[in-house]
Design a protein around this motif. Structure first.
Motif, PDB file in Angstrom:
ATOM      1  N   LEU A   1    -114.507  25.886 -15.880  1.00  0.00           N
ATOM      2  CA  LEU A   1    -113.270  25.485 -16.817  1.00  0.00           C
ATOM      3  C   LEU A   1    -112.751  23.797 -15.840  1.00  0.00           C
ATOM      4  N   ILE A   2    -112.311  24.724 -14.946  1.00  0.00           N
ATOM      5  CA  ILE A   2    -111.380  23.330 -13.525  1.00  0.00           C
ATOM      6  C   ILE A   2    -112.262  22.420 -13.635  1.00  0.00           C
ATOM      7  N   ARG A   3    -113.718  22.987 -13.017  1.00  0.00           N
ATOM      8  CA  ARG A   3    -114.648  21.241 -12.880  1.00  0.00           C
ATOM      9  C   ARG A   3    -114.486  20.391 -14.452  1.00  0.00           C
ATOM     10  N   LYS A   4    -114.497  21.089 -15.271  1.00  0.00           N
ATOM     11  CA  LYS A   4    -114.814  19.897 -16.518  1.00  0.00           C
ATOM     12  C   LYS A   4    -113.636  19.629 -16.442  1.00  0.00           C
ATOM     13  N   LEU A   5    -112.071  20.242 -16.399  1.00  0.00           N
ATOM     14  CA  LEU A   5    -110.899  19.345 -16.857  1.00  0.00           C
ATOM     15  C   LEU A   5    -110.345  18.576 -15.830  1.00  0.00           C
ATOM     16  N   GLU A   6    -111.331  18.442 -14.943  1.00  0.00           N
ATOM     17  CA  GLU A   6    -110.959  18.000 -13.521  1.00  0.00           C
ATOM     18  C   GLU A   6    -111.938  16.142 -13.998  1.00  0.00           C
ATOM     19  N   GLN A   7    -113.330  16.200 -14.179  1.00  0.00           N
ATOM     20  CA  GLN A   7    -114.101  15.148 -15.026  1.00  0.00           C
ATOM     21  C   GLN A   7    -113.051  14.556 -16.273  1.00  0.00           C
ATOM     22  N   ARG A   8    -112.904  15.171 -17.227  1.00  0.00           N
ATOM     23  CA  ARG A   8    -111.569  14.642 -18.331  1.00  0.00           C
ATOM     24  C   ARG A   8    -110.494  14.306 -18.093  1.00  0.00           C
ATOM     25  N   GLY A   9    -109.894  14.196 -17.079  1.00  0.00           N
ATOM     26  CA  GLY A   9    -108.808  13.448 -17.078  1.00  0.00           C
ATOM     27  C   GLY A   9    -108.260  14.505 -17.157  1.00  0.00           C
ATOM     28  N   ILE A  10    -108.005  16.090 -17.334  1.00  0.00           N
ATOM     29  CA  ILE A  10    -106.510  16.825 -17.833  1.00  0.00           C
ATOM     30  C   ILE A  10    -106.064  17.449 -16.204  1.00  0.00           C
ATOM     31  N   ALA A  11    -104.090  17.226 -16.470  1.00  0.00           N
ATOM     32  CA  ALA A  11    -104.357  17.170 -15.168  1.00  0.00           C
ATOM     33  C   ALA A  11    -103.762  19.002 -15.174  1.00  0.00           C
ATOM     34  N   ALA A  12    -103.667  19.492 -15.214  1.00  0.00           N
ATOM     35  CA  ALA A  12    -103.543  21.277 -14.849  1.00  0.00           C
ATOM     36  C   ALA A  12    -104.198  21.708 -15.743  1.00  0.00           C
ATOM     37  N   VAL A  13    -103.850  23.738 -15.656  1.00  0.00           N
ATOM     38  CA  VAL A  13    -103.816  24.127 -16.327  1.00  0.00           C
ATOM     39  C   VAL A  13    -103.591  25.576 -16.595  1.00  0.00           C
ATOM     40  N   CYS A  14    -103.401  26.350 -17.621  1.00  0.00           N
ATOM     41  CA  CYS A  14    -102.507  27.461 -17.609  1.00  0.00           C
ATOM     42  C   CYS A  14    -103.280  28.558 -18.396  1.00  0.00           C
ATOM     43  N   ILE A  15    -104.070  29.877 -16.906  1.00  0.00           N
ATOM     44  CA  ILE A  15    -104.858  30.824 -18.079  1.00  0.00           C
ATOM     45  C   ILE A  15    -103.622  32.410 -17.808  1.00  0.00           C
ATOM     46  N   GLU A  16    -103.761  33.292 -18.554  1.00  0.00           N
ATOM     47  CA  GLU A  16    -102.782  34.157 -18.929  1.00  0.00           C
ATOM     48  C   GLU A  16    -103.781  35.059 -18.709  1.00  0.00           C
ATOM     49  N   ASP A  17    -103.218  36.686 -17.760  1.00  0.00           N
ATOM     50  CA  ASP A  17    -103.419  37.452 -17.965  1.00  0.00           C
ATOM     51  C   ASP A  17    -103.682  38.406 -19.047  1.00  0.00           C
ATOM     52  N   LYS A  18    -104.254  38.705 -20.324  1.00  0.00           N
ATOM     53  CA  LYS A  18    -104.980  39.557 -21.237  1.00  0.00           C
ATOM     54  C   LYS A  18    -106.778  39.025 -20.624  1.00  0.00           C
ATOM     55  N   LEU A  19    -107.384  39.460 -21.790  1.00  0.00           N
ATOM     56  CA  LEU A  19    -109.094  39.627 -21.985  1.00  0.00           C
ATOM     57  C   LEU A  19    -109.648  38.857 -23.043  1.00  0.00           C
ATOM     58  N   PHE A  20    -110.374  38.602 -22.818  1.00  0.00           N
ATOM     59  CA  PHE A  20    -111.371  37.945 -23.789  1.00  0.00           C
ATOM     60  C   PHE A  20    -111.989  38.501 -24.488  1.00  0.00           C
ATOM     61  N   PRO A  21    -111.899  38.512 -25.974  1.00  0.00           N
ATOM     62  CA  PRO A  21    -110.663  37.619 -26.438  1.00  0.00           C
ATOM     63  C   PRO A  21    -109.556  37.312 -26.572  1.00  0.00           C
ATOM     64  N   LYS A  22    -108.720  36.354 -26.428  1.00  0.00           N
ATOM     65  CA  LYS A  22    -107.506  37.050 -26.707  1.00  0.00           C
ATOM     66  C   LYS A  22    -106.854  36.895 -27.875  1.00  0.00           C
ATOM     67  N   ASN A  23    -105.759  37.491 -28.659  1.00  0.00           N
ATOM     68  CA  ASN A  23    -104.483  36.800 -29.137  1.00  0.00           C
ATOM     69  C   ASN A  23    -104.161  36.410 -29.229  1.00  0.00           C
ATOM     70  N   ASN A  24    -102.922  35.877 -30.146  1.00  0.00           N
ATOM     71  CA  ASN A  24    -101.960  34.934 -29.558  1.00  0.00           C
ATOM     72  C   ASN A  24    -100.342  35.896 -29.264  1.00  0.00           C
ATOM     73  N   SER A  25    -100.015  35.583 -28.574  1.00  0.00           N
ATOM     74  CA  SER A  25     -98.967  36.387 -27.597  1.00  0.00           C
ATOM     75  C   SER A  25     -97.986  36.800 -29.232  1.00  0.00           C
ATOM     76  N   LEU A  26     -97.244  35.939 -30.488  1.00  0.00           N
ATOM     77  CA  LEU A  26     -96.992  36.135 -30.940  1.00  0.00           C
ATOM     78  C   LEU A  26     -96.795  37.014 -32.467  1.00  0.00           C
ATOM     79  N   LEU A  27     -98.451  37.393 -32.356  1.00  0.00           N
ATOM     80  CA  LEU A  27     -98.461  38.635 -33.852  1.00  0.00           C
ATOM     81  C   LEU A  27     -97.399  39.633 -33.170  1.00  0.00           C
ATOM     82  N   GLU A  28     -97.079  40.175 -34.625  1.00  0.00           N
ATOM     83  CA  GLU A  28     -96.846  41.457 -34.249  1.00  0.00           C
ATOM     84  C   GLU A  28     -98.124  42.816 -34.357  1.00  0.00           C
TER      85      GLU A  28
END
Ligand code: SPV
Ligand code: MG
Length: 293
Positions: free
Chosen positions: A95-122
């Motif tokens: 992911l990092i390699r591809k983001l750099e190739q495509r001009g994305i400046a930063a990435v945030c990753i979260e400490d949940k499990l794949f596949p994740k769910n949105n954090s605001l779901l009740e």
């Protein structure tokens, strides 16, 4: 300045900085025009705009394609919401390699499990990744970036998963020690207590980023006083777009006429201006022979 350096400067700035959600090239350009110095490529907003749920239903390459359009459409840096990194440490490296190739400046990753769910779901469980496994992802990300200014933001979901301040601090400390450029501490409470308690106890060197979607009534000055570095307005272009589109669609369906709607929406000229059609016309004059214009 490179976009990565711009983003790093924003993150390390002594002032409280704000970045705006966007979910496609157009909304990214609108965020930049409004004055924002950075953009949050929100997983929720990108998924929703593709008509799928924020549960990794869109593949990571589909998300990356959207992020690339956003980056191409703007001069300010994009921080991609990289969810859990879409797999293990190895997927994060790629992911990092591809983001750099495509001009994305930063990435945030979260400490949940794949596949994740949105954090605001009740009412759903939000299982966390083991701390050591997530630390491995952070190290793999930092080891694989080519540009030293590319930023990795480690997002702590301890509060979202129902844990307390000790777990939040333990994880934030481990992620900061592993080389993260910042910590994103998330909370879905309607008041900012969890975040402010965390800030009072936080001894780490990493700047702290927050997403006050649920505790939106908190005056911004309190974030500043608490020592927070960056605020993400995480979904507000998506939500304003939904409200505006619902209103226009309902009115047109009901009235079967454009008359009352025309002056409540952007002009076609405004669409052309946003996309810089003028530049294309100039280029046509320069590059096309007269009989092809
Ligand atoms: C997003 O915008 O996709 C986020 C923030 O991750 S939240 O929706 O609060 O999880
Ligand atoms: Mg997200």
């Amino acid at each position: 300045m490179k976009k990565t350096s711009q983003f790093k400067a924003l993150l390390k700035s002594p002032q409280l900085e704000f970045i705006m959600e966007a979910h496609n090239g157009l909304s990214a350009r609108i965020a930049e025009e409004a004055g924002f110095q950075g953009i949050w490529a929100s997983g929720l907003a990108i998924s929703a705009s593709l008509g799928v749920r924020d549960s990794n239903e869109a593949s990571w390459t589909q998300v990356l394609d959207v992020a690339e359009f956003m980056s191409d459409a703007t001069t300010v840096p994009i921080m991609l919401d990289g969810d859990t990194g879409y797999g293990n440490f190895n997927n994060v490296r790629r992911l990092i390699r591809k983001l750099e190739q495509r001009g994305i400046a930063a990435v945030c990753i979260e400490d949940k499990l794949f596949p994740k769910n949105n954090s605001l779901l009740e009412g759903i469980p939000q299982p966390l990744e083991e701390t050591e496994v997530f630390v491995g992802k952070i190290k793999a990300a930092k080891d694989s970036q080519q540009d030293p200014d590319f930023c990795l933001i480690a997002r702590v979901e301890a509060f979202i998963a129902g844990w307390g301040i000790e777990e939040a601090l333990r994880r934030a400390t481990a992620y900061c020690d592993a080389g993260a450029d910042a910590i994103l501490m998330h909370s879905k409470k309607s008041t900012p207590e969890e975040i402010f308690n965390f800030m009072k106890a936080w001894q780490g060197t990493c700047p702290v980023v927050i997403v006050p979607t649920k505790y939106y009534q908190t005056p911004t000055v309190q974030f500043r006083e608490a020592g927070i570095s960056m605020v993400i307005w995480a979904n507000h272009l998506l939500r304003s777009g939904i409200a505006a589109m619902q209103k226009t669609a309902a009115e047109l369906f009901q009235k079967q006429s454009l008359v009352t709607v025309e002056n409540t929406i952007s002009s076609v000229q405004e669409v052309f201006r946003l996309l810089d059609n003028e530049e294309l016309q100039q280029a046509e004059r320069k590059y096309l022979p007269p009989h092809h214009r």
